[in-house]
Design a protein around this motif. Structure first.
Motif, PDB file in Angstrom:
ATOM      1  N   ASN A  70      63.544  22.865 -47.871  1.00  0.00           N
ATOM      2  CA  ASN A  70      62.256  22.196 -48.690  1.00  0.00           C
ATOM      3  C   ASN A  70      61.823  20.541 -47.693  1.00  0.00           C
ATOM      4  OD1 ASN A  70      61.799  24.873 -49.875  1.00  0.00           O
ATOM      5  ND2 ASN A  70      62.528  24.491 -51.302  1.00  0.00           N
ATOM      6  N   ALA A  71      63.146  20.293 -48.217  1.00  0.00           N
ATOM      7  CA  ALA A  71      62.160  18.959 -47.684  1.00  0.00           C
ATOM      8  C   ALA A  71      62.068  18.497 -47.066  1.00  0.00           C
ATOM      9  CB  ALA A  71      63.770  17.287 -48.446  1.00  0.00           C
ATOM     10  N   ASP A 103      58.854  19.586 -46.634  1.00  0.00           N
ATOM     11  CA  ASP A 103      57.361  18.792 -47.338  1.00  0.00           C
ATOM     12  C   ASP A 103      57.412  17.387 -46.164  1.00  0.00           C
ATOM     13  OD1 ASP A 103      57.278  19.370 -49.620  1.00  0.00           O
ATOM     14  OD2 ASP A 103      58.030  18.603 -50.489  1.00  0.00           O
ATOM     15  N   ASP A 104      57.799  16.993 -45.405  1.00  0.00           N
ATOM     16  CA  ASP A 104      58.021  15.801 -44.750  1.00  0.00           C
ATOM     17  C   ASP A 104      57.043  15.841 -43.589  1.00  0.00           C
ATOM     18  OD1 ASP A 104      59.429  14.469 -45.871  1.00  0.00           O
ATOM     19  OD2 ASP A 104      61.466  14.670 -45.260  1.00  0.00           O
ATOM     20  N   SER A 120      54.703  18.752 -43.631  1.00  0.00           N
ATOM     21  CA  SER A 120      53.042  18.775 -44.568  1.00  0.00           C
ATOM     22  C   SER A 120      52.664  17.883 -44.093  1.00  0.00           C
ATOM     23  CB  SER A 120      53.681  19.168 -45.289  1.00  0.00           C
ATOM     24  OG  SER A 120      54.071  20.465 -45.669  1.00  0.00           O
ATOM     25  N   THR A 121      53.530  16.416 -44.662  1.00  0.00           N
ATOM     26  CA  THR A 121      53.298  15.032 -44.926  1.00  0.00           C
ATOM     27  C   THR A 121      52.551  14.596 -43.875  1.00  0.00           C
ATOM     28  OG1 THR A 121      54.025  14.372 -46.594  1.00  0.00           O
ATOM     29  CG2 THR A 121      53.231  13.117 -45.787  1.00  0.00           C
ATOM     30  N   HIS A 126      52.193  23.934 -52.782  1.00  0.00           N
ATOM     31  CA  HIS A 126      52.683  22.653 -52.177  1.00  0.00           C
ATOM     32  C   HIS A 126      53.441  22.715 -50.251  1.00  0.00           C
ATOM     33  CE1 HIS A 126      56.717  20.695 -52.741  1.00  0.00           C
ATOM     34  NE2 HIS A 126      57.007  21.377 -52.217  1.00  0.00           N
ATOM     35  N   PHE A 127      52.917  23.519 -49.127  1.00  0.00           N
ATOM     36  CA  PHE A 127      53.443  23.413 -48.332  1.00  0.00           C
ATOM     37  C   PHE A 127      51.810  23.413 -47.174  1.00  0.00           C
ATOM     38  CE2 PHE A 127      58.048  23.719 -48.573  1.00  0.00           C
ATOM     39  CZ  PHE A 127      58.369  24.184 -49.373  1.00  0.00           C
TER      40      PHE A 127
END
Ligand SMILES: [Zn+2]
Length: 571
Positions: free
Chosen positions: A39-40, A43-44, A46-47, A371-372
């Motif tokens: 998940n992390a 997230d990264d 995605s950013t 979220h993603f």
């Protein structure tokens, strides 16, 4: 590596070079994946991807806001050459890494299916070809954007000339139509030559991706998991059966009201219900504040979003020379803001357009929490995105009168509603024409690469779907009408989405007519879903059926004709 240190303001994003992006991609590529850190990692990713994506769209927007700005064009081309191919390769490696990990994070299923499809069609060899295609699109936009007509001693844009087609004096309309068409016909050869570069390039792209044909390639590229080319053809046939006769009734009412022997192409925009065209507003500021009032009535949250857009300069509404044609709302995924672009012509069409693009813009706000990145933004199915926009056109209709701070008197609102519903009815056959044309082009790529064959095929399909407008004597205009249909150039196969979505939007509206509050609440809820569930489920969540059949169409058309009849009593 801290991905939160990636820039979030426009100036810093635009200053990024590939060498700034590269270490982040490298880090993601080398990080060991496990069910604990997936998940992390997403997230990264995605950013990072949101940043590269916003970088691209900011440049794209700048090229459409001023097509003559050389510096912006250079920056845009630099992005296409230096950043986009490298970023795409790096993205691809991350997607492969994710697929190879066998991990399927909870809530990521629909995204994973899309990533799988992208992986299937990805080919390194295509990166320069896709960049080349983008440049052809820029050439097309430049060509269309530079068209001007001398009208009453003034230089007018092509978009501004359309406003004259609302004039009640038929001879003025004819003169304006002829002037604009002559201007476009002068580009016939140039546009045809440009077209002939598009098709072979696209065939090569499909071949490099090891797909049997370009349509199969685009099917994957557009994530069309839930319907087939055959479904599209059923939809064309259903439209021919149900909507073409309804459209003929629209043209026939128009003919009678205008008291003319036949509806000619210069007669299709003028309002047949009034002696003077509706002038919904005088200034852009007035346009903004009345639009705001309408959105506020639909839901206070939408009013709030529109206020943010006004405050942050996210609206470019007036038509000018060297501005690209058309209207769009695009998402900036780092700041979670839309940018809304129009070419206002001071008619009721603008009111419709702002409601439409407003629907897209609010979708951007509503799904910002998803979220993603892979789940919520670029992967949003267009077939549903257009339910958001067309749905807004319809669910906002009760608030368009002055009583609610809107644009119209009661009878103008009735006129506008008839105009809207009639536009929708006549749109379906045109949509079927554009879609059938694209199927033909890529099913018959040799003929599809030959612009003169395209002209005659378009003319033939026109006669199948566009019954009721008399083009006699203007066959060349009819045969080259597709030259202005930008989707053929900049978004191949992207058009049926509007037709499918319209059928969804009519169903949302049918629900709203029974219970406005409940339907708006459902509408907001489904916007917030982003792309987290498959297309038929999005439709279902909006209270609609994802359909191609004559029965569902018939129900929709019946309701539209019934409301047109009601509105006629309020004129
Ligand atoms: Zn749209």
């Amino acid at each position: 590596m801290n991905f939160q240190s990636l820039p979030t303001d426009a100036k810093s994003i635009l200053a990024l070079k590939w060498t700034d992006y590269e270490p982040y991609y490298k880090e993601l590529e080398t990080r060991e994946l496990s069910s604990e850190n997936i998940n992390a990692w997403l997230d990264d990713w995605s950013t990072l991807a949101s940043t590269a994506d916003e970088h691209y769209w900011r440049l794209y927007i700048a090229t459409t806001v001023n097509t003559a700005d050389k510096e912006v064009e250079d920056q845009y081309n630099q992005y296409l050459e230096k950043i986009q191919p490298a970023a795409k390769t790096a993205e691809q490696q991350l997607k492969e890494k994710l697929l190879a990990s066998g991990l399927s994070p909870k809530g990521f299923e629909t995204a994973l299916r899309r990533i799988q499809a992208e992986a299937e069609i990805f080919s390194e060899e295509n990166l320069p070809l896709l960049a080349e295609e983008q440049k052809l699109v820029t050439d097309y936009n430049k060509l269309i954007g530079s068209l001007t007509v001398m009208w009453d001693g003034e230089e007018r844009t092509f978009a501004q000339m359309r406003a004259v087609l609302y004039e009640t004096d038929r001879s003025v309309r004819l003169r304006a139509w002829e002037a604009a068409e002559a201007c476009l016909l002068k580009q016939r050869q140039n546009i045809n030559e440009l077209w002939e570069k598009f098709v072979p390039l696209r065939l090569k792209i499909a071949e490099n991706a090891a797909m049997p044909d370009y349509r199969a390639y685009m099917w994957k590229q557009r994530f069309r998991f839930d319907y087939s080319p055959e479904d599209c053809k059923s939809f064309h046939a259903a439209i021919e059966e149900v909507v073409v006769p309804a459209a003929q009734r629209v043209y026939e009412r128009r003919r009678q009201r205008l008291g003319i022997e036949a509806v000619r192409p210069w007669d299709i925009y003028v309002d047949p219900l009034g002696t003077t065209p509706i002038k919904p507003y005088e200034t852009i500021d007035e346009f903004k504040s009345k639009s705001h009032a309408i959105f506020q009535q639909v839901d206070p949250k939408f009013g709030e979003y529109f206020q943010i857009m006004m405050d942050e300069g996210l609206l470019d509404l007036e038509s000018r020379k060297n501005k690209a044609p058309g209207a769009y709302s695009l998402g900036l995924h780092v700041v979670h803001r839309p940018f809304l672009f129009m070419n206002n012509i001071y008619t009721s069409l603008d009111v419709q357009t702002i409601l439409h693009e407003g629907g897209h813009a609010f979708h951007e706000f509503e799904r910002a929490h998803v979220h993603f990145y892979q789940r919520g933004e670029i992967y949003l199915p267009a077939e549903f995105a257009e339910v958001a926009s067309m749905g807004m056109e319809l669910i906002a209709s009760p608030y368009k009168t002055k009583e609610y701070g809107g644009f119209y008197t009661e009878s103008e609102a009735a006129r506008a509603m008839i105009e809207l519903l009639e536009d929708f009815i006549t749109f379906w056959p045109y949509m079927a024409l554009v879609d059938a044309f694209q199927h033909w082009i890529y099913e018959n790529p040799t003929e599809g690469s030959d612009a003169s064959r395209c002209e005659s095929k378009w003319g033939e399909l026109w006669d199948r779907f566009m019954i009721g407008i008399d083009y006699s004597g203007w066959e060349d205009v009819k045969k080259t009408y597709w030259h202005r249909q930008s989707h053929l150039f900049d978004g191949p196969f992207y058009y049926i989405e509007y037709g499918l979505a319209l059928l969804g939007a009519i169903q949302v509206w049918a629900n709203a007519r029974k219970d406005q509050k409940k339907a708006v609440a459902e509408y907001r809820k489904v916007l917030a879903l982003g792309a987290t569930v498959p297309l038929p489920q999005l439709f279902a969540a909006a209270g609609a059926k994802f359909a191609f059949d004559a029965d569902t169409l018939k129900e929709a058309v019946n309701l539209m004709e019934e409301v047109i009849g009601d509105m006629e009593t309020k004129l």
